[in-house]
Design a protein around this motif. Structure first.
Motif, PDB file in Angstrom:
ATOM      1  N   THR A  86      -5.702   0.437   1.131  1.00  0.00           N
ATOM      2  CA  THR A  86      -7.040  -0.141   1.204  1.00  0.00           C
ATOM      3  C   THR A  86      -7.308  -0.983  -0.044  1.00  0.00           C
ATOM      4  OG1 THR A  86      -7.941   1.897   0.215  1.00  0.00           O
ATOM      5  CG2 THR A  86      -8.057   1.685   2.622  1.00  0.00           C
ATOM      6  N   ILE A  87      -8.163  -1.977   0.130  1.00  0.00           N
ATOM      7  CA  ILE A  87      -8.639  -2.796  -0.981  1.00  0.00           C
ATOM      8  C   ILE A  87     -10.160  -2.770  -0.960  1.00  0.00           C
ATOM      9  CG2 ILE A  87      -8.792  -5.137  -1.926  1.00  0.00           C
ATOM     10  CD1 ILE A  87      -6.027  -5.685  -0.826  1.00  0.00           C
ATOM     11  N   GLU A  88     -10.760  -2.450  -2.107  1.00  0.00           N
ATOM     12  CA  GLU A  88     -12.208  -2.419  -2.216  1.00  0.00           C
ATOM     13  C   GLU A  88     -12.618  -3.091  -3.525  1.00  0.00           C
ATOM     14  OE1 GLU A  88     -13.570   1.588  -1.909  1.00  0.00           O
ATOM     15  OE2 GLU A  88     -12.558   1.950   0.012  1.00  0.00           O
ATOM     16  N   ASN A  89     -13.612  -3.964  -3.429  1.00  0.00           N
ATOM     17  CA  ASN A  89     -14.118  -4.668  -4.614  1.00  0.00           C
ATOM     18  C   ASN A  89     -13.002  -5.359  -5.397  1.00  0.00           C
ATOM     19  OD1 ASN A  89     -16.797  -3.713  -4.110  1.00  0.00           O
ATOM     20  ND2 ASN A  89     -16.256  -1.762  -5.069  1.00  0.00           N
ATOM     21  N   GLY A  90     -12.087  -5.954  -4.653  1.00  0.00           N
ATOM     22  CA  GLY A  90     -11.032  -6.731  -5.279  1.00  0.00           C
ATOM     23  C   GLY A  90      -9.913  -5.921  -5.906  1.00  0.00           C
ATOM     24  N   LYS A  91      -9.849  -4.620  -5.630  1.00  0.00           N
ATOM     25  CA  LYS A  91      -8.813  -3.767  -6.199  1.00  0.00           C
ATOM     26  C   LYS A  91      -8.151  -2.926  -5.112  1.00  0.00           C
ATOM     27  CE  LYS A  91     -10.954  -3.269 -10.772  1.00  0.00           C
ATOM     28  NZ  LYS A  91     -11.449  -2.300 -11.790  1.00  0.00           N
ATOM     29  N   VAL A  92      -6.832  -2.694  -5.280  1.00  0.00           N
ATOM     30  CA  VAL A  92      -6.131  -1.773  -4.386  1.00  0.00           C
ATOM     31  C   VAL A  92      -6.590  -0.364  -4.748  1.00  0.00           C
ATOM     32  CG1 VAL A  92      -3.900  -0.820  -3.695  1.00  0.00           C
ATOM     33  CG2 VAL A  92      -4.123  -3.275  -4.113  1.00  0.00           C
ATOM     34  N   THR A  93      -7.260   0.287  -3.821  1.00  0.00           N
ATOM     35  CA  THR A  93      -7.781   1.630  -4.087  1.00  0.00           C
ATOM     36  C   THR A  93      -6.871   2.723  -3.539  1.00  0.00           C
ATOM     37  OG1 THR A  93      -9.139   1.395  -2.084  1.00  0.00           O
ATOM     38  CG2 THR A  93     -10.190   0.911  -4.209  1.00  0.00           C
ATOM     39  N   ASN A  94      -5.882   2.332  -2.734  1.00  0.00           N
ATOM     40  CA  ASN A  94      -4.987   3.329  -2.172  1.00  0.00           C
ATOM     41  C   ASN A  94      -3.752   2.625  -1.613  1.00  0.00           C
ATOM     42  OD1 ASN A  94      -4.295   5.984  -1.342  1.00  0.00           O
ATOM     43  ND2 ASN A  94      -4.899   5.498   0.744  1.00  0.00           N
ATOM     44  N   HIS A  95      -2.578   3.128  -1.922  1.00  0.00           N
ATOM     45  CA  HIS A  95      -1.329   2.611  -1.362  1.00  0.00           C
ATOM     46  C   HIS A  95      -0.388   3.801  -1.200  1.00  0.00           C
ATOM     47  CE1 HIS A  95       2.486  -0.120  -1.842  1.00  0.00           C
ATOM     48  NE2 HIS A  95       2.334   0.326  -0.606  1.00  0.00           N
ATOM     49  N   ILE A  96      -0.089   4.136   0.039  1.00  0.00           N
ATOM     50  CA  ILE A  96       0.773   5.274   0.337  1.00  0.00           C
ATOM     51  C   ILE A  96       1.897   4.818   1.264  1.00  0.00           C
ATOM     52  CG2 ILE A  96       0.920   7.580   1.377  1.00  0.00           C
ATOM     53  CD1 ILE A  96      -2.056   7.929   0.766  1.00  0.00           C
ATOM     54  N   HIS A  97       3.117   5.183   0.927  1.00  0.00           N
ATOM     55  CA  HIS A  97       4.245   4.839   1.787  1.00  0.00           C
ATOM     56  C   HIS A  97       5.332   5.883   1.601  1.00  0.00           C
ATOM     57  CE1 HIS A  97       6.240   1.040   3.732  1.00  0.00           C
ATOM     58  NE2 HIS A  97       6.293   2.102   4.510  1.00  0.00           N
ATOM     59  N   ASP A  98       5.902   6.331   2.701  1.00  0.00           N
ATOM     60  CA  ASP A  98       7.014   7.266   2.623  1.00  0.00           C
ATOM     61  C   ASP A  98       8.194   6.692   3.400  1.00  0.00           C
ATOM     62  OD1 ASP A  98       5.435   7.864   5.084  1.00  0.00           O
ATOM     63  OD2 ASP A  98       7.056   9.270   5.440  1.00  0.00           O
ATOM     64  N   GLY A  99       9.379   7.114   3.028  1.00  0.00           N
ATOM     65  CA  GLY A  99      10.564   6.612   3.698  1.00  0.00           C
ATOM     66  C   GLY A  99      11.684   7.635   3.672  1.00  0.00           C
ATOM     67  N   ALA A 100      12.567   7.546   4.663  1.00  0.00           N
ATOM     68  CA  ALA A 100      13.710   8.456   4.729  1.00  0.00           C
ATOM     69  C   ALA A 100      14.871   7.764   5.429  1.00  0.00           C
ATOM     70  CB  ALA A 100      13.339   9.737   5.466  1.00  0.00           C
ATOM     71  N   ALA A 101      16.079   8.077   4.988  1.00  0.00           N
ATOM     72  CA  ALA A 101      17.302   7.597   5.620  1.00  0.00           C
ATOM     73  C   ALA A 101      18.421   8.533   5.186  1.00  0.00           C
ATOM     74  CB  ALA A 101      17.615   6.164   5.202  1.00  0.00           C
ATOM     75  N   PHE A 102      19.290   8.887   6.134  1.00  0.00           N
ATOM     76  CA  PHE A 102      20.323   9.877   5.835  1.00  0.00           C
ATOM     77  C   PHE A 102      19.617  11.106   5.243  1.00  0.00           C
ATOM     78  CE2 PHE A 102      22.110   5.591   5.121  1.00  0.00           C
ATOM     79  CZ  PHE A 102      23.032   5.554   6.150  1.00  0.00           C
ATOM     80  N   ASN A 103      20.063  11.587   4.071  1.00  0.00           N
ATOM     81  CA  ASN A 103      19.366  12.676   3.385  1.00  0.00           C
ATOM     82  C   ASN A 103      18.619  12.184   2.156  1.00  0.00           C
ATOM     83  OD1 ASN A 103      19.700  15.571   4.509  1.00  0.00           O
ATOM     84  ND2 ASN A 103      21.700  14.630   4.849  1.00  0.00           N
ATOM     85  N   TYR A 104      18.265  10.897   2.176  1.00  0.00           N
ATOM     86  CA  TYR A 104      17.370  10.345   1.166  1.00  0.00           C
ATOM     87  C   TYR A 104      15.938  10.473   1.676  1.00  0.00           C
ATOM     88  CZ  TYR A 104      21.452   7.789  -0.712  1.00  0.00           C
ATOM     89  OH  TYR A 104      22.661   7.426  -1.242  1.00  0.00           O
ATOM     90  N   GLN A 105      15.019  10.649   0.754  1.00  0.00           N
ATOM     91  CA  GLN A 105      13.603  10.602   1.087  1.00  0.00           C
ATOM     92  C   GLN A 105      12.835  10.134  -0.135  1.00  0.00           C
ATOM     93  OE1 GLN A 105      11.937  14.290   2.540  1.00  0.00           O
ATOM     94  NE2 GLN A 105      10.296  13.254   3.638  1.00  0.00           N
ATOM     95  N   ALA A 106      11.808   9.339   0.080  1.00  0.00           N
ATOM     96  CA  ALA A 106      11.013   8.814  -1.033  1.00  0.00           C
ATOM     97  C   ALA A 106       9.543   8.799  -0.646  1.00  0.00           C
ATOM     98  CB  ALA A 106      11.470   7.407  -1.396  1.00  0.00           C
ATOM     99  N   LEU A 107       8.696   8.906  -1.655  1.00  0.00           N
ATOM    100  CA  LEU A 107       7.254   8.882  -1.439  1.00  0.00           C
ATOM    101  C   LEU A 107       6.582   8.145  -2.585  1.00  0.00           C
ATOM    102  CD1 LEU A 107       4.688   9.875   0.113  1.00  0.00           C
ATOM    103  CD2 LEU A 107       4.777  11.935  -1.324  1.00  0.00           C
TER     104      LEU A 107
END
Length: 338
Positions: free
Chosen positions: A284-305
């Motif tokens: 989300t962006i509020e008042n010209g600023k990123v107020t939230n950025h969430i992303h997760d990913g996985a492949a093989f036995n890798y995982q990132a958040l």
């Protein structure tokens, strides 16, 4: 929920509970409290990977835990790069918006404008449909595709779409595949080269690698809970691996609109429907600023958040996936916000 995942969640909760009880008895710095959580997790074999935590733009915790591969003889350090799964899709999404800002494409352009070799259904699919996973393309045939040319051949033989573009959401890597091919067609560069030279280098990311092989130094190799190492394979190309500092630089560049402007970032955060993913995961962006950025990913036995807001950034990367990164991020937030 299967029994294994239940046990993992219970173990992580127990670690967090034990840690919190310890904190109640002794007042420690947040860095010390975080260290106790991850040292306990390492001992209980519930976390093997790298961690970075920043508070209000300042890194307060950055450490590596466990092994770099299944041999149990090479320790991870903070310089190791990890496969980050679906989070790597941010680079093609941002690349598309860079080209839009340069006037080289419009989000309403049809895919056929750039890839005329595709069947007539490409006339219906717009670039925005690829970004929002609403193209109607069928899923990649992972068991039959071994390289980009295989997947392009399958698409050229595809006679129809699964649904009318722009009417439904379907999280589908063919959307990603075509974004990367469009970037290549417009720039006359390989997507991998474009990422390194045009996206990452300008913001000071020098250690990233795209589609690293098993011989690449300082690249963590993934393995399962039984200690068996994965065979690394890229059915389609374009997967960027990062270390902690470069991942943090990337997050900060998104938040400060250094790569693409505020409007483009807002468009990438705009989902097709509630709870659907976008090119940047969710945010989300509020008042010209990123107020939230969430992303997760996985492949093989890798995982990132990645979890980022104006007060706190959490980056977790593991090469021994146990589907518990959210629990660890919750523990981190609890420690730093109490």
């Amino acid at each position: 929920m299967n029994i294994i995942i239940k046990k993992i969640k219970i173990t992580v909760f127990a670690i967090a509970l034990t840690t919190c009880n310890y904190f109640h008895a002794q007042k420690n710095k947040p860095e010390t409290e975080l260290d106790i959580v991850f040292q306990n997790a390492l001992q209980s074999k519930t976390f093997n990977g790298n961690v970075l935590v920043a508070k209000k733009g300042k890194i307060i915790y950055e450490k590596a835990f466990g092994q770099a591969d299944a041999s149990n003889s090479v320790s991870l350090n903070k310089d190791y790069r990890f496969h980050i799964g679906s989070i790597a899709k941010e680079f093609n999404a941002v690349g598309i918006m860079m080209l839009k800002e340069q006037g080289k494409l419009k989000l309403d352009d049809s895919v056929s404008k750039f890839l005329p070799e595709l069947p007539s259904w490409a006339n219906k699919i717009k670039v925005i449909h690829l970004l929002q996973y609403t193209s109607g393309l069928s899923q990649i045939k992972w068991n039959e595709v071994n390289q980009d040319s295989d997947n392009m051949a399958f698409l050229q033989k595809t006679s129809s779409l699964e649904f009318e573009p722009g009417t439904q959401y379907d999280y589908n890597n063919n959307n990603v595949f075509l974004q990367r091919r469009i970037i290549e067609k417009i720039t006359n560069m390989s997507f991998n080269e474009f990422v390194l030279k045009k996206i990452l280098k300008p913001i000071g990311i020098k250690n990233a690698i795209v589609d690293p092989d098993e011989k690449e130094p300082l690249f963590a190799k993934s393995f399962n809970k039984e200690g068996k190492q994965d065979i690394l394979k890229y059915n389609i190309s374009g997967w960027t691996a990062l270390n902690l500092r470069d991942f943090y630089k990337w997050s900060e560049a998104i938040n400060s609109f250094r790569i693409i402007n505020q409007q483009s970032t807002r468009e990438l955060f705009e989902p097709f429907s509630k709870n659907s993913q976008t090119g940047l995961g969710e945010g989300t962006i509020e008042n010209g600023k990123v107020t939230n950025h969430i992303h997760d990913g996985a492949a093989f036995n890798y995982q990132a958040l990645l979890i980022s807001n104006p007060n706190l950034t959490i980056i977790l990367m593991t090469n021994n996936k146990q589907n518990n990164l959210e629990e660890f991020s919750n523990s981190i937030e609890s420690i730093l916000t109490k």
